[in-house]
Write an enzyme that holds these catalytic residues in place. Structure first.
Site, short mmCIF file in Angstrom:
data_model
loop_
_atom_site.label_atom_id
_atom_site.label_comp_id
_atom_site.label_asym_id
_atom_site.label_seq_id
_atom_site.Cartn_x
_atom_site.Cartn_y
_atom_site.Cartn_z
N ASN A 90 0.19 -2.09 -9.07
CA ASN A 90 1.48 -1.40 -9.05
C ASN A 90 2.49 -2.41 -8.53
O ASN A 90 2.63 -2.60 -7.31
CB ASN A 90 1.41 -0.16 -8.15
CG ASN A 90 2.72 0.60 -8.09
OD1 ASN A 90 3.75 0.15 -8.56
ND2 ASN A 90 2.67 1.77 -7.47
N ARG B 201 0.67 0.44 -13.31
CA ARG B 201 1.69 1.48 -13.27
C ARG B 201 2.95 0.91 -13.92
O ARG B 201 3.48 -0.10 -13.49
CB ARG B 201 1.99 1.88 -11.84
CG ARG B 201 3.16 2.88 -11.73
CD ARG B 201 3.51 3.15 -10.28
NE ARG B 201 4.65 4.05 -10.16
CZ ARG B 201 5.76 3.76 -9.48
NH1 ARG B 201 5.90 2.59 -8.89
NH2 ARG B 201 6.73 4.65 -9.41
N HIS C 236 7.29 9.91 -11.21
CA HIS C 236 6.18 10.25 -10.31
C HIS C 236 5.05 10.99 -11.04
O HIS C 236 4.29 11.74 -10.43
CB HIS C 236 6.65 11.08 -9.10
CG HIS C 236 7.55 10.34 -8.17
ND1 HIS C 236 8.72 10.86 -7.67
CD2 HIS C 236 7.45 9.08 -7.65
CE1 HIS C 236 9.31 9.97 -6.89
NE2 HIS C 236 8.55 8.88 -6.86
N ARG D 295 17.92 5.63 -2.26
CA ARG D 295 18.53 6.10 -3.50
C ARG D 295 19.29 7.40 -3.27
O ARG D 295 18.88 8.22 -2.46
CB ARG D 295 17.46 6.28 -4.58
CG ARG D 295 17.00 4.98 -5.21
CD ARG D 295 15.85 5.20 -6.16
NE ARG D 295 14.56 4.98 -5.51
CZ ARG D 295 13.39 5.29 -6.06
NH1 ARG D 295 13.34 5.85 -7.25
NH2 ARG D 295 12.27 5.04 -5.42
N GLU E 104 -2.36 7.87 -6.86
CA GLU E 104 -1.93 7.39 -8.16
C GLU E 104 -2.85 6.32 -8.72
O GLU E 104 -3.09 6.25 -9.94
CB GLU E 104 -0.50 6.84 -8.05
CG GLU E 104 0.52 7.90 -7.67
CD GLU E 104 1.80 7.32 -7.14
OE1 GLU E 104 2.86 7.55 -7.75
OE2 GLU E 104 1.75 6.63 -6.10
#
Length: 386
Positions: free
Chosen positions: A8, A86, A174, A234, A369
């Site tokens: 990732n 990812r 996500h 963010r 993940e």
């Protein structure tokens, strides 16, 4: 023995996992490099053991070399048969794990403007892995894939239809996390899997997803990873007029606005202190409290909105770094949602993941993940050998 590697790659980090290949991949070791391009630190975790070392990693390629050197004791006699990546944005076309052929990689590079702070770094990790493991298959797993198949009203913006046809639509992100959590619900809480579930992935990046019968129905994130909840740095939801004002009246360039919204906003911008929830919770500064208040308010608001999308809620699930570990934030988000059947009062449950006492369940499910990626790579390797 054959093994699988998951990667990732971010702008200044590289997360990794090494698995022994099996029908259910067995995690051997995992970790990450933070601070690529400056003072990089390598963290390696195996079971309860953890090491931290300063390393020289100016690029993704150099970072992967440092990772493989650290993994050498675990990879002796092992052949890496597949590497899973990812990839944040799959656009409208990629809805499943995909072999990274040159044509696919070219198509993903064309999507970089849709995720400018993620996609180029994801693909840099692909290039580094291809150089290091030329005989291994490379597989892309997309954060947007879980949300493909949204109802059209959840995909579209009210702008000219031709722009939708060009790909300007709500994608959601996500997805790897939601995929994993949904799988756990199907396995351990099958009665909920058939119903209406809201999953809150709360971390440095944050979003909430409405899920019915295991499928994404709506999400707080849209065209980019900026929309919805405030995050570490963010902004979350913002009136587009603000962006126009910053450009037209403040004279900011698009690049400056991009930097502001991605790197200087969210909890960091609101508190003028930190984007880390742990720091804000420990602070006595009024601005830190206000930042947390806003974060909680927006999360509660979105849960209410997604309940309307689903026509009710049978379970609320928390995951992600904040969702899994910040009990105070979970408690504050749920306060006032008793009208939805969501209540917490600290009563113990036979299952420590089950923290609710209302009509609707409240669960904490740690996400994984990397395991979703490892499973996809295993399937791709198996299919290639058949």
């Amino acid at each position: 023995m054959t093994g699988l590697l998951t990667l990732n790659a971010g702008s200044s980090s590289l997360k990794f996992g090494l698995y022994k290949e099996a029908d259910e991949p067995e995690l051997l070791v995992h970790g990450q490099i933070d601070g690529i391009g400056r003072a990089a630190q390598l963290i390696v975790k195996s079971g309860e053991a953890e090491t931290r070392d300063q390393v020289d990693a100016p690029t993704q390629h150099a970072a992967l070399q440092r990772v493989m050197a650290a993994l050498a004791p675990y990879t002796r006699g092992m052949q890496i048969s597949g590497v899973g990546h990812r990839v944040v944005h799959g656009g409208p076309d990629f809805a499943a794990p995909t072999l990274l052929t040159p044509e696919v990689q070219c198509a993903l590079e064309a999507l970089s403007p849709l995720a400018p702070l993620h996609q180029p770094h994801n693909l840099a990790g692909v290039a580094a892995a291809r150089d290091m493991f030329p005989g291994a298959i490379q597989v892309a797993c997309f954060d947007t894939a879980f949300h493909r198949g949204h109802p059209w009203v959840n995909d579209a913006f009210a702008i000219p239809r031709s722009l939708y046809d060009e790909g300007i639509r709500r994608y959601g992100f996500h997805g790897l996390s939601y995929d994993y959590v949904t799988g756990v619900i199907a396995r351990d809480f099958p009665e909920l899997h058939a119903g209406r579930v809201i999953v809150a992935h709360l971390g440095n990046g944050a979003s909430i997803c409405a899920i019915r019968q295991g499928r994404s129905i709506g999400s707080t994130m849209g065209f980019s990873a900026l929309d919805g909840l405030p995050m570490g740095t963010r902004c979350g939801q913002i009136d587009p007029g603000v962006i126009l004002y910053l450009i037209e009246q403040k004279g900011m360039t698009p690049r400056e606005v991009q930097n502001l919204l991605y790197k200087e906003s969210g909890l960091l911008g609101l508190s003028d202190l930190s984007g880390d929830m742990r720091t804000l919770l420990a602070s006595s500064e009024p601005a830190a409290k206000q930042a947390i208040d806003y974060y909680v308010f927006r999360a509660r608001r979105e849960i209410g909105a997604l309940t309307a999308v689903l026509g009710g809620v049978d379970a609320l699930v928390f995951c992600g770094g904040v969702g899994e570990n910040a009990s105070e934030i979970r408690q504050r988000i749920v306060e006032g949602l008793d009208y939805l059947g969501l209540e917490m009062n600290g009563m113990e449950s036979p299952d420590p993941r089950d923290i609710g006492t209302g009509v609707a369940r409240i669960l904490v499910i740690p996400t994984d993940e990397e395991r979703v990626i490892a499973r996809a790579v295993h399937d791709a390797v198996t299919e290639t050998l058949q």
